[in-house]
Scaffold this active site. Structure first.
Site, mmCIF file in Angstrom:
data_model
loop_
_atom_site.group_PDB
_atom_site.id
_atom_site.type_symbol
_atom_site.label_atom_id
_atom_site.label_comp_id
_atom_site.label_asym_id
_atom_site.label_seq_id
_atom_site.Cartn_x
_atom_site.Cartn_y
_atom_site.Cartn_z
ATOM 1 N N GLY A 218 0.835 -1.193 0.000
ATOM 2 C CA GLY A 218 0.000 0.000 0.000
ATOM 3 C C GLY A 218 0.872 1.247 0.000
ATOM 4 O O GLY A 218 0.383 2.360 0.134
ATOM 5 N N GLY A 261 4.471 -3.680 -4.736
ATOM 6 C CA GLY A 261 4.544 -3.750 -6.183
ATOM 7 C C GLY A 261 4.866 -2.356 -6.699
ATOM 8 O O GLY A 261 5.974 -2.047 -7.133
ATOM 9 N N TYR A 302 -9.002 4.054 -13.288
ATOM 10 C CA TYR A 302 -8.858 4.601 -11.934
ATOM 11 C C TYR A 302 -8.807 6.118 -11.902
ATOM 12 O O TYR A 302 -8.677 6.702 -10.829
ATOM 13 C CB TYR A 302 -7.569 4.099 -11.282
ATOM 14 C CG TYR A 302 -7.419 2.600 -11.209
ATOM 15 C CD1 TYR A 302 -8.380 1.816 -10.552
ATOM 16 C CD2 TYR A 302 -6.313 1.965 -11.748
ATOM 17 C CE1 TYR A 302 -8.227 0.443 -10.467
ATOM 18 C CE2 TYR A 302 -6.155 0.590 -11.661
ATOM 19 C CZ TYR A 302 -7.117 -0.164 -11.023
ATOM 20 O OH TYR A 302 -6.948 -1.514 -10.931
ATOM 21 N N CYS A 328 -11.245 2.753 -30.967
ATOM 22 C CA CYS A 328 -12.602 3.228 -31.209
ATOM 23 C C CYS A 328 -13.425 3.104 -29.945
ATOM 24 O O CYS A 328 -14.214 2.175 -29.772
ATOM 25 C CB CYS A 328 -13.211 2.486 -32.382
ATOM 26 S SG CYS A 328 -12.371 2.969 -33.893
#
Ligand SMILES: *Cc1c(COP(=O)(O)O)cnc(C)c1O
Length: 401
Positions: A218, A261, A302, A328
């Site tokens: 986090g 990560g 997001y 598109c």
């Protein structure tokens, strides 16, 4: 990795293309490691899903990192990169008992996040120690606000179910060797994170055979000027002290584990695209690039804001642009963004393109996924070829009509 290097990468490998700076990944790894140097045993398990190219896994493994995986395929990727099974933790959510058993048979650390599988796994394999994922129901919301959130989150076993966990462990005679949390929210407020950690320490006192406590991730990194970033050094100072005190109480030196990560790879990545068309409408100047949300979905999914730089014309006059893609579908990367004057053919570089960018890409509009480059020791190394039409057609079957 300067602007000339980026332009050279596009000249050699074409666009769009992802480029990752190995030295930035190394620096972030070292920064996290150093922040916790007062802990005797620290384990950083890189969250493979952020960026899963095996060359990236090899790089992180060479730095001493383990791997945090969420699927049997990620376990296999890590092993393909030469990572030993005992350096891999498998933290899936909602997968089948069969997949968990396959991971266990490969010798990786299993992390279980629901009571049903805990009971089934414990009954069948009491000799395999497992970690349990706890949901502490703590969510960062605002500055000093500690809210009991995520009560309906699909992740983890509720801390309120501790009596049930204990009953399963006793009934099956299984061993719990680790305890884990990963709330998934950004750590903006260290006090909130420490508060959640207290809940984890409390949970840990229920088990006698722990080897590690895993605090998940986090860690937040800045995406744009003014963004708050997790103060890793302060967190390291405070959590290390508390962790060491806990180990004393517990009577054993446990391993403190993390599984970042984004923190390790986000800022190392640049996504390079070419401007196909500059188009004026009644109110806007659009720069249309040779990519779309098929290659970088975070802005659409997001609302993330990736900085965009015109590396072909860095000294150009600053103007306002909406940067959009060529698929598109509405695929806006940025609205009304100040960028050095854009001409057709210019190369734009998106920042923070290391984490959750390539790994979330798709073939939508039957476009190829981009190539990936690792900038390592002052040189570009191709670590994934651009796809070709063969990749699009490979698994399709034309039936006879
Ligand atoms: C995705 C994930 C992480 C990594 O989260 P970041 O925000 O990228 O650091 C860590 N642990 C688990 C279990 C995850 O699913």
């Amino acid at each position: 990795m300067n602007q000339q290097d980026l332009l050279a990468v596009v000249r050699e490998y074409g666009s769009p293309v992802y480029v990752y700076d190995a030295s930035k990944i190394e620096a972030q790894y070292k920064r996290l490691h150093d922040a916790f140097k007062k802990v005797k045993q620290l384990k950083i398990n890189y969250a493979v899903k952020a960026l899963s190219n095996i060359s990236i896994l090899k790089l992180l493994s060479s730095l001493g990192s383990g791997m945090d995986t969420v699927s049997i395929q990620e376990v296999r990727l890590a092993m393909e990169a030469g990572v030993a099974p005992n350096q891999i933790i498998y933290t899936p959510n909602g997968v089948s008992m069969e997949e968990i058993e396959r991971a266990a048979s490969l010798g990786v650390q299993i992390n279980i996040d629901n009571l049903s599988i805990l009971e089934q796994f414990g009954a069948k394999h009491p000799e395999i120690p497992v970690c349990i994922r706890i949901n502490p129901h703590v969510m960062a919301g605002g500055n000093t606000n500690i809210s009991v959130g995520h009560i309906d989150s699909k992740f983890g076993i509720s801390i309120h179910q501790m009596p049930h966990i204990k009953r399963i462990v006793e009934n099956t005679n299984m061993t719990i060797n680790g305890i884990h949390m990963h709330t998934g929210s950004d750590i903006l407020d260290i006090e909130v994170f420490l508060y959640a950690s207290e809940i984890l320490f409390q949970a840990a006192t229920h088990f006698d055979n722990l080897e590690f406590i895993d605090f998940g991730s986090g860690f937040k990194v800045p995406y744009k000027a003014g963004d708050i970033e997790t103060n890793i050094e302060e967190l390291g100072e405070k959590l290390s002290k508390r962790f060491n005190a806990f180990c004393k109480e517990y009577g054993k030196d446990l391993t403190l584990a993390f599984e970042p990560g984004k923190f390790l790879v986000s800022e190392a990545g640049k996504f390079l695209v070419k401007v196909n068309v500059v188009k004026q409408t009644t109110s806007t100047v659009f720069a249309q690039v040779d990519s779309g949300f098929n290659h970088l979905i975070r802005p659409m999914l997001y609302g993330s804001q990736h900085e965009i730089e015109n590396v072909s014309n860095p000294k150009g006059r600053q103007r306002f642009y909406s940067v959009v893609g060529y698929i598109c579908e509405t695929d806006t990367f940025a609205n009304n963004r100040r960028i050095a004057e854009i001409r057709e053919g210019d190369i734009l570089a998106f920042s923070n393109a290391g984490a959750y960018c390539f790994t979330m890409s798709s073939n939508y509009n039957s476009r190829y996924r981009p190539a990936e480059i690792l900038w390592y020791k002052e040189k570009a190394h191709l670590i994934r070829k651009r796809e070709t039409f063969d990749d699009i057609i490979r698994n399709q079957i034309a039936i006879t009509l």
